[in-house]
Structures are given as C-alpha cells and as structure tokens.
Enzyme design. Structure first.
Site, PDB file in Angstrom:
ATOM      1  N   ASP A  44       0.844  -1.197   0.000  1.00  0.00           N
ATOM      2  CA  ASP A  44       0.000   0.000   0.000  1.00  0.00           C
ATOM      3  C   ASP A  44       0.883   1.253   0.000  1.00  0.00           C
ATOM      4  O   ASP A  44       1.677   1.459   0.922  1.00  0.00           O
ATOM      5  CB  ASP A  44      -0.896  -0.010   1.243  1.00  0.00           C
ATOM      6  CG  ASP A  44      -2.097   0.908   1.122  1.00  0.00           C
ATOM      7  OD1 ASP A  44      -2.097   1.764   0.221  1.00  0.00           O
ATOM      8  OD2 ASP A  44      -3.029   0.778   1.930  1.00  0.00           O
ATOM      9  N   ASP A  45       0.774   2.064  -1.038  1.00  0.00           N
ATOM     10  CA  ASP A  45       1.520   3.325  -1.136  1.00  0.00           C
ATOM     11  C   ASP A  45       3.031   3.120  -1.242  1.00  0.00           C
ATOM     12  O   ASP A  45       3.806   3.971  -0.788  1.00  0.00           O
ATOM     13  CB  ASP A  45       1.258   4.221   0.090  1.00  0.00           C
ATOM     14  CG  ASP A  45      -0.115   4.866   0.090  1.00  0.00           C
ATOM     15  OD1 ASP A  45      -0.932   4.543  -0.777  1.00  0.00           O
ATOM     16  OD2 ASP A  45      -0.363   5.704   0.985  1.00  0.00           O
ATOM     17  N   CYS A  80      -5.692   4.884  -3.404  1.00  0.00           N
ATOM     18  CA  CYS A  80      -5.890   3.456  -3.148  1.00  0.00           C
ATOM     19  C   CYS A  80      -7.121   2.883  -3.833  1.00  0.00           C
ATOM     20  O   CYS A  80      -7.038   1.907  -4.590  1.00  0.00           O
ATOM     21  CB  CYS A  80      -5.988   3.205  -1.642  1.00  0.00           C
ATOM     22  SG  CYS A  80      -4.577   3.797  -0.685  1.00  0.00           S
ATOM     23  N   ASP A 322      -0.506  -0.326  -4.886  1.00  0.00           N
ATOM     24  CA  ASP A 322      -1.640   0.362  -5.505  1.00  0.00           C
ATOM     25  C   ASP A 322      -1.232   1.687  -6.141  1.00  0.00           C
ATOM     26  O   ASP A 322      -1.686   2.033  -7.225  1.00  0.00           O
ATOM     27  CB  ASP A 322      -2.789   0.552  -4.511  1.00  0.00           C
ATOM     28  CG  ASP A 322      -2.342   1.057  -3.149  1.00  0.00           C
ATOM     29  OD1 ASP A 322      -1.192   1.511  -3.008  1.00  0.00           O
ATOM     30  OD2 ASP A 322      -3.150   0.982  -2.198  1.00  0.00           O
ATOM     31  N   ASN A 323      -0.413   2.459  -5.484  1.00  0.00           N
ATOM     32  CA  ASN A 323       0.039   3.747  -6.026  1.00  0.00           C
ATOM     33  C   ASN A 323       1.380   4.092  -5.412  1.00  0.00           C
ATOM     34  O   ASN A 323       1.822   3.463  -4.450  1.00  0.00           O
ATOM     35  CB  ASN A 323      -0.972   4.854  -5.747  1.00  0.00           C
ATOM     36  CG  ASN A 323      -1.443   4.898  -4.309  1.00  0.00           C
ATOM     37  OD1 ASN A 323      -2.532   4.410  -3.995  1.00  0.00           O
ATOM     38  ND2 ASN A 323      -0.638   5.448  -3.413  1.00  0.00           N
TER      39      ASN A 323
END
Length: 538
Positions: A44-45, A80, A322-323
């Site tokens: 995540d991130d 997200c 995700d990003n």
C-alpha cells in the site's frame, strides 16, 4: 523471425522490451498440463522512485533476481480505491467510476452500488475452476457495518476499519462474519501467519485434484497509520525493525525541495520546505522503510512455503502496490494523488513459468493491464470490456491517461486543503519518446520531455512545438472517456484508415492541418468527481 510466430513463453524468456507496435498476436500460455496458480503480494503506497525496493533483500532475491521487472508500470489514478478497483476490473477510473476513498464518489460502498463484482477478474477465474483467496487490505469502506464479501472469493479475509491502518491493533472479518480483533499483534506478521495457513489449506485441497488458485496477500505497509481523529502519522514498524536505517534519508534528487518551482496550480504555489519539515520527511521515510521489513520477511516465508510444497514451478508470483508516494519532491510534503512521476510510477515484478529472470522491461503498462495478463497466462479467454491488453502482448499502446477528480489532500505536516486537483495527464512512452502532458481543471497545462527532464523540473508547455502538442491534445481527447479497444489503440480512432500506429507516424507533416483543426480537451470547471458532461472537447 516474425513476432506472429513467437509464443508467449518465447517472448518472456527473451526478456525483450517492445518498442513500436507490431502485428497483434494473442499470447499462448506456458505449455503445462495444469492451470497455473497466482500469488499476488499487494502493498500500500509503496514508492518506486525513492528506492524502497533497495531495502528489501528478499524481494530482490525472490522477485527481481527470479523474474521480470516492469519499470514503466503505472497506476492511472494515484489513490488506493480507484487504483485497486482498476487492478481487478481492467478498466480505467472513468469507466468504473470509483474515484475517491470515501462516499459518495468512492469506497467499498461505491464499488457495491455499481455491482462491479458481477464481472471482474476473481469471477472470471472462478468460472474456470479457480479458488480465490484474499487476506489483508481490500479498499476503504470495509467496516463493521459492511463486511459482505464481494463475488468471486472463496476465502475473503479483509482488514476492517478502524483496524485497516492500525499496525498493532488489526481487525479482520472472514467471509462477512463477525469481527476479530488482535490487540498488540503486529499486522503484517498476522497477515503472514494467515497466509501460510491458507497455503497449507490449499495444499490439502490440491490432494483432491487439480485445483488452481489465486491468493492475494495485502499488508497495509508502508501506508501511514491513521489515528481515531483522522490524523495521518508515519507507519509503525515491528519492534524488531524500529532501529534500522538510522541514517537513511529521502534521496536528494533534483526535484527534492527545488529552489525553483515551475509547477502549475496549487503545487506551483508551495513554499520551500523548512529544515524542520525536511527532518520530518526523512523520519517519515525511515519509518516507511522499517515498516516494509516485515513485508520483506513475509515475501521470504511465502516463497519458501510454496517451494516446500512443490508449488513454485506452476505458480506466477507478482509483487506490486496500488500507487506511489511523494516525500519532498516538488516541495510536496507527504502523500500521493498528483500526476508527478513519484505518485504514479510503481513497482511491478512478476516471476513464474516462462518468465525471464533478472530482466527489465520498459514497455508502458498500467494496473488495467493486469487482468488480461492473468487471463492469458491462465489460458482463459479475455472479456471484451477490458481497457488494456496483456503486459506481454507484442502490440501494445504507447500512451494512456492518468486521471483524477478531487481536491488536494496532504497526509500530515501541512495545513493545505481544498486545493483544486482534478486533471488528465497523458503519458506516452516508446523507444524514442518519453513524454508527459497534462491538462488541469484550472485550464493550465504542463509538458515535460522525460528523456531530457526526468525529474519534471522545467515545464516546457509555453515553448513546446505546437505541432507536437496538437498530437498530444488529440490523444488526451480520445483517451479521456475511452472504452475497450479505443483505450488500447487510440491512434486507430484518430486515423480510421489504419495508417497511423504511433506518435512518429502521426508527426508526419502531411497530418499537420488535420491535427491543428481538431478540438482540444478541457474541463468546464473543477469538480471533485467524474462528470462526463464536465469534460471533453470544446
């Protein structure tokens, strides 16, 4: 040898990076008597451009050294929820319309309201005999009042709010059942234990026959921790990792807190970061690296578990996020949601049968390419509504839009709020070109030749070749609301005679008058949601 006669396995083993589009060939799955398994580790991130992968030796050992890294892989919405939905649907955000983290324009509630789980990758796999298993963070909006499992998952064990972004008090629900809290247990370690137990169960299931599976493991790290009052604070590492990397700092690339700021809109108005803010950013960076160490250990344990059960030879493993994330670049404090390269260029590494080892591919790809890739590797026919091809298609688009509709949001350390942050940003990548062109809802523009200016320091839009910008405007106009084949092959829509396949073809002087006469894309106003009537050619 013509590409038309090369199988997918041959393409993968060659480690070839594709340039200009070639005659389209549907890849063939690896020669095997069993359908392959898929294991996806989804963080995540996680950044690509601040070197977080350099601090993960097990990711290097088990993924980078054993597989192929796509270094020009992107999220097309740097947040997200929209990014994760694109990953599983194979559609850009303007098509699935989950464009925010919370209601009314995003979250699990918006996903459910759109019935997006009626037709998406887990369902397509399940219909072909796969069992699908999810452990960890899904998307925002999974809370105590909404734990219903989406269609397509045999085992759905998501983190539940407020335990999604709490590293030492995770909360789970299994298949929509009662909440189960684990106070004092480190979240990533718990996800690892649950994942290993799930692999054991899948091994037992395989004794009954050929039962291919998809297993998704999604720890929250290195996302910030979110407190009860909504405050964002740096992620919390496991105790065993909290003293690591005491001297690590955000890489001082030329775009880190630059003395000269050329950005448009609210980013252009940012002041220089103070020495205290820079110290906070470096601490934040260290906490992110530390929080990823348990994820790195998870990678090692999962791969060893698969190997111990003779599953590696028929399993594709993917490591992605995700990003991306920014910390100090272009004077931005902490966060994502912008179209700068730090927020959209993300890790994607794949290993498995036929995948070349220690290879780097630079053909452009996005999360929307993921479903087609999985389906091709599994030997399953693709649905017709996908917005992107497989990662390994010989013919692939050189361009895609990054899109966002919201106000600016900074994760701690800044009091900025409600700044207009809606935009369309074109990325065009080929062997010859690496271009960025953006159109903002404020009617401002940016243009960077990333081969010359990889850190996006000097906005060349005012002095750029108008003939080149006419071509880029045309692409933005076609891609802004594209669906399916139009997203995959935008030049075919612009030139219906089929004679133009790339920017180089389009730049032929004989097309100058045609492009100069085309209407340009623009936003009517700045809105915090996708409104098809608010954007288009004017």
């Amino acid at each position: 040898m013509k590409l038309a006669s090369i199988s997918l396995v041959g393409l993968l083993l060659s480690g070839q990076s594709f340039g200009a589009p070639n005659k389209c060939v549907s890849p063939q799955p690896p020669v095997t008597h069993k359908k392959p398994n898929f294991v996806v580790i989804l963080t995540d991130d996680q950044d690509q451009l601040m070197n977080s992968l350099d601090y993960q030796p097990y990711v290097k050992r088990h993924f980078i050294d054993e597989g192929t890294s796509f270094t020009k892989y992107y999220t097309t919405s740097a947040m997200c929820c929209p990014s994760r939905v694109s990953l599983w649907l194979g559609q850009f955000a303007h098509n699935h319309n989950v464009t925010d983290e919370s209601r009314p324009h995003g979250s699990y509630y918006k996903f459910q309201a759109g019935h997006l789980d009626d037709s998406w990758l887990p369902v397509w796999l399940q219909e072909e005999g796969y069992s699908n298993h999810y452990i960890g963070k899904f998307i925002n909006g999974v809370n105590k009042d909404n734990t219903v499992a989406p269609k397509g998952w045999d085992h759905f064990e998501p983190l539940v709010s407020p335990g999604i972004y709490n590293f030492t008090n995770p909360i789970f629900s299994l298949n929509g059942g009662p909440l189960e809290a684990f106070p004092g247990v480190y979240q990533t370690d718990l996800i690892l234990n649950k994942s290993l137990a799930r692999i054991d169960a899948l091994v037992e299931k395989k004794k009954e026959g050929d039962n291919p599976f998809l297993l998704v493991i999604s720890p929250t790290a290195p996302h910030d921790e979110i407190q009860e009052d909504g405050t964002f604070t740096p992620p919390v590492p496991a105790d065993r990792h909290k003293h690591l990397f005491p001297d690590a700092k955000v890489p001082r690339t030329p775009n880190f807190n630059p003395a000269v700021q050329d950005k448009v809109g609210w980013i252009g108005d940012l002041p220089l970061l103070s020495p205290l803010q820079v110290e906070e950013i470096d601490h934040h960076y260290r906490q992110r690296l530390r929080s990823l160490q348990a994820t790195d250990e998870l990678v090692d344990s999962v791969v060893k578990k698969l190997a111990a059960n003779d599953l590696l030879d028929n399993t594709y493993l993917v490591y992605t996020t995700d990003n991306g994330y920014h910390l100090g670049q272009h004077r931005l404090f902490a966060g994502k949601q912008t179209p700068i390269e730090n927020d959209i260029n993300i890790p994607f590494i794949i290993r498995g049968p036929g995948i070349a080892k220690k290879q780097i591919k630079t053909n452009p790809a996005t999360h929307s390419h993921f479903p087609a890739t999985v389906l091709d590797l599994a030997g399953i026919k693709r649905p017709t509504n996908l917005d992107a091809t497989s990662l390994f298609d010989p013919e692939h688009t050189e361009s895609f839009n990054v899109e966002f509709w919201s106000n600016q949001f900074t994760e701690g350390g800044s009091k900025l709020k409600n700044k207009k942050n809606s935009y369309k940003a074109l990325r065009l990548i080929s062997q010859k070109h690496d271009l960025y062109y953006s159109v903002w809802c404020t009617h401002e523009h940016e243009f960077y030749d990333m081969k010359v200016d990889p850190y996006q320091l000097t906005n060349k839009y005012p002095a750029a070749d108008r003939k080149l910008l006419d071509r880029l405007d045309a692409l933005v106009a076609v891609l802004h609301d594209c669906k399916g084949e139009v997203c995959k092959f935008p030049w075919r829509t612009i030139h219906k005679d089929g004679q133009v396949h790339s920017l180089d073809d389009a730049l032929d002087a004989k097309h100058d008058s045609f492009y100069s006469a085309l209407p340009k894309f623009r936003f009517k106003s700045c809105k915090v949601y996708y409104d098809a009537d608010n954007e288009g050619t004017q």
